[in-house]
Enzyme design. Structure first.
Site, PDB file in Angstrom:
ATOM      1  N   GLU A  59       0.807  -1.226   0.000  1.00 36.32           N
ATOM      2  CA  GLU A  59       0.000   0.000   0.000  1.00 36.32           C
ATOM      3  C   GLU A  59       0.836   1.269   0.000  1.00 36.32           C
ATOM      4  O   GLU A  59       0.540   2.211  -0.733  1.00 36.32           O
ATOM      5  CB  GLU A  59      -0.962  -0.004   1.199  1.00 36.32           C
ATOM      6  CG  GLU A  59      -2.135  -0.961   1.061  1.00 36.32           C
ATOM      7  CD  GLU A  59      -1.800  -2.404   1.372  1.00 36.32           C
ATOM      8  OE1 GLU A  59      -0.640  -2.696   1.728  1.00 36.32           O
ATOM      9  OE2 GLU A  59      -2.702  -3.255   1.273  1.00 36.32           O
ATOM     10  N   HIS A 128     -11.693  -5.668   9.315  1.00 36.28           N
ATOM     11  CA  HIS A 128     -12.222  -5.354   7.988  1.00 36.28           C
ATOM     12  C   HIS A 128     -13.506  -4.537   8.061  1.00 36.28           C
ATOM     13  O   HIS A 128     -14.259  -4.505   7.109  1.00 36.28           O
ATOM     14  CB  HIS A 128     -12.500  -6.645   7.206  1.00 36.28           C
ATOM     15  CG  HIS A 128     -11.286  -7.241   6.567  1.00 36.28           C
ATOM     16  ND1 HIS A 128     -10.272  -7.801   7.294  1.00 36.28           N
ATOM     17  CD2 HIS A 128     -10.915  -7.353   5.269  1.00 36.28           C
ATOM     18  CE1 HIS A 128      -9.332  -8.244   6.477  1.00 36.28           C
ATOM     19  NE2 HIS A 128      -9.694  -7.986   5.239  1.00 36.28           N
TER      20      HIS A 128
END
Lengths: 330, 336
Positions: A59, A128
């Site tokens: 990322e 999540h």
């Protein structure tokens, strides 16, 4: 045209790619896999590997590369699977994307769009299920969008790509399957103004993103009880449309803020403060808030449901700010 | 560490240019230290003294169309890149005439025209950005090389590995220029990284990599020339490890408890400027008078930079909130 939120985002990407050769999509699983939420399915075949660019699990690397590509003259759309993973790129987003324009005295702007999924409600447990767009909204230099309707899903991307500065678009995971009608020629929408999604006179439900459908459902129920609720969709969390917030409060004199983020230090706290600062004497009741419970979002369905704002909670909050006798008491 | 023999001396004028460049960086930095003591320059100030051969030898190899990304020890790179010393100094002062209107300061030298993209104060923070600049060049069909300067401390950061992987995976025209001065602030390479051969680590990503004597301006120049040619020629990313040493502390706040005076003294024997002057003298390429002339020119240039900064203005407080968001539409921001 009948469509879904997911397809509307895909159409927006396709349109942008066709419109401007400098636009490309980069992120994890955006190509061969088709996007982890199937948003980019089919685009690889249409545009090729160069412009639908699968990135490694990296990322900081690919978000930073998006910043560099934007500096170098491209118009990248960087997809970070979910806000949870964006933490791995926080340095690049916060220390570079948000600051380069300012630190360079206006010389270097970063025309970058970062898209990511946000929110809970799918039983995927704490790591999540974060709803941290409010965090990002804390940071000057970023623009934070939370499209909650098909029109916005379709229309915000192009406006964001035309913006010379970094724009983060948060797509709530529960919205991807949202279905509805969208005109074939649905065009760009402004990204700096809130929108009234339902007119009302008795109480304002102020919300955004994944909580909008819940707020609208609550307004529907309130109507059955004889209460006219106005629903304000913030759409953009930074810059926040303070004017629209104050206007609706001046109209209804009662405000309920619905924000999936945690209450402490949240966006809802900011909105409440702005109401206090700008429309205190218009208020007929204290501002009420419906927020995510202050726990890491649990996995079991019943606990997760209890942790996230729900229609019942919104109704309760609305009733609590209404004068006695207005609205049925639970 | 042994290096290949130093390249032969270049023709006189070029040699003097390299020398002048190193002296400019050194005198500029010494002046900065002095001005820091007088509180003209504030904040963090990281001096490059001792490492001048790296910037002086490598930066001029880049063409004007190429891009440069650096860290917070970047004054030398900016000066050698041709950002006017006055504008760099004004930036140090925080004056509006600085190359970033004074908003960045010492650690954030930017110059869009010179394609200097920082000045990044986050260790390894510039590496992914450099990868992106190279990606843009590739996608736009521009034959630009992006040179990314960073310290060896960055090699411990995740962004280093992510950038190596991306650059090699996508075969991008980026040149990683690691300035290994042995200390990440006060922590020695040997006690902070498992593999201290950084070129070897880059090679692990299938990136051609060499270690270079960073105290020898000619060796730096030679390695940089080969690397830039290889990158420009489509050879994908390359990696140069310049082995160097900073003679001063990490920053002006550093009490330097982590290394001995003897060690610093040993490295000072390899002072890149003194070494080079010696070689020029031995080859009769410089006379005492010419050396003094260069020195005087540089001192005057630095003095002029200080005058420029002193005469500069403070940005009006009313402009505080400018440049948080662009003032120009996207269309106007195109084509950089």
């Amino acid at each position: 045209m009948k469509t879904t939120y997911r397809e509307a985002v895909r159409e927006a990407i396709r349109e942008a790619m066709n419109r401007d050769a400098r636009v490309f999509l980069m992120g994890e699983d955006v190509g061969h896999y088709g996007g982890c939420y199937a948003v980019s399915r089919g685009l690889l075949e249409e545009f090729g590997e160069d412009r639908i660019r699968d990135a490694p699990l990296s990322e900081a690397g690919f978000v930073g590369a998006g910043i560099g590509a934007a500096l170098g003259g491209m118009r990248p759309i960087v997809e970070v699977m979910t806000v949870n993973f964006s933490f791995l790129a926080l340095d690049q987003i916060v220390n570079n994307a948000a600051t380069l324009l300012h630190m360079s005295g206006g010389a270097l702007n970063v025309p970058l769009v970062i898209r990511m999924a946000t929110g809970g409600g799918r039983q995927v447990a704490a790591q999540h299920s974060r709803s941290l767009e409010g965090w990002y909204a804390h940071i000057p230099g970023l623009k934070i969008l939370t499209p909650a309707t098909l029109e916005d899903a379709r229309g915000t991307l192009w406006t964001a790509l035309e913006d010379p500065d970094p724009v983060l678009i948060f797509e709530h995971v529960l919205l991807y399957n949202l279905e509805g009608e969208l005109p074939d020629d649905a065009g760009p929408v402004p990204i700096d103004r809130a929108a009234i999604r339902r007119d009302g006179t008795d109480v304002s439900l102020i919300t955004y993103g994944g909580s909008l459908p819940k707020a609208l459902a609550a307004a529907e129920r309130l109507a059955e009880e004889g209460v006219s609720a106005e629903v304000l969709d913030l759409r953009t969390l930074r810059p926040l449309d303070t004017e629209a917030i104050l206007e609706t409060v001046e109209k209804t004199h009662r405000a309920v803020i619905v924000d999936e983020g945690w209450r402490s230090g949240s966006l809802s706290a900011e909105i409440s403060a702005r109401i206090t600062e700008g429309a205190f004497y218009e208020l007929d009741a204290p501002v009420a808030r419906v927020c995510g419970a202050e726990v890491p979002t649990p996995y079991p369905k019943h606990l997760e449901a209890a942790a996230l704002p729900q229609v019942e909670g919104i109704l309760e909050a609305a009733r609590s700010v209404l004068p006695a006798g207005r609205g049925a008491r639970g | 560490m042994t290096f290949p023999p130093s390249p032969p001396l270049p023709e006189r004028e070029h040699g003097l240019e390299l020398l002048r460049s190193m002296i400019l960086v050194r005198r500029f930095e010494e002046k900065c230290a002095e001005l820091y003591g007088k509180e003209k320059i504030r904040g963090f100030l990281h001096l490059y003294i001792g490492e001048e051969a790296v910037a002086a030898g490598s930066v001029p190899i880049l063409g004007p169309e190429d891009s440069l990304v650096a860290t917070y020890r970047e004054h030398g790179h900016a000066l050698v890149r041709g950002v006017p010393p006055g504008r760099v100094m004004a930036e140090m002062y925080g004056k509006m005439e600085g190359c970033a209107r004074g908003r960045g300061g010492s650690m954030h030298i930017f110059d869009a025209e010179a394609r200097v993209f920082g000045g990044n104060a986050i260790v390894a923070g510039g590496l992914p950005v450099a990868v992106g600049l190279a990606l843009a060049a590739r996608m736009l069909g521009e034959n630009r090389v992006t040179a990314c300067y960073f310290g060896e401390g960055a090699a411990a950061e995740g962004a280093f590995h992510e950038s190596m992987n991306l650059a090699a995976l996508w075969d991008l025209p980026v040149l990683f220029c690691c300035e290994n001065n042995l200390y990440a602030m006060g922590t020695a390479l040997a006690i902070s990284q498992s593999e201290t051969d950084l070129a070897l680590r880059a090679a692990g990503y299938r990136i051609p990599a060499w270690a270079v004597d960073g105290m020898d301006v000619l060796a730096v120049e030679d390695a940089m020339r080969r690397a830039v040619e290889a990158v420009r020629g489509g050879g994908g990313p390359h990696f140069l490890e310049f082995r160097t040493y900073r003679f001063r502390a990490h920053s002006m706040f550093d009490p330097e408890l982590y290394r001995t005076k003897e060690e610093v003294a040993r490295w000072k024997e390899r002072d890149p400027i003194a070494l080079f002057v010696e070689r020029l003298r031995a080859a009769d390429l410089i006379e005492e008078a010419r050396a003094k002339e260069i020195e005087a020119e540089v001192v005057a240039e630095v003095e002029e930079a200080v005058r420029f900064a002193e005469a500069g203005s403070w940005e009006p407080v009313e402009e505080l909130s400018r440049f948080v968001y662009s003032e120009r539409p996207a269309a106007a921001a195109e084509g950089r």
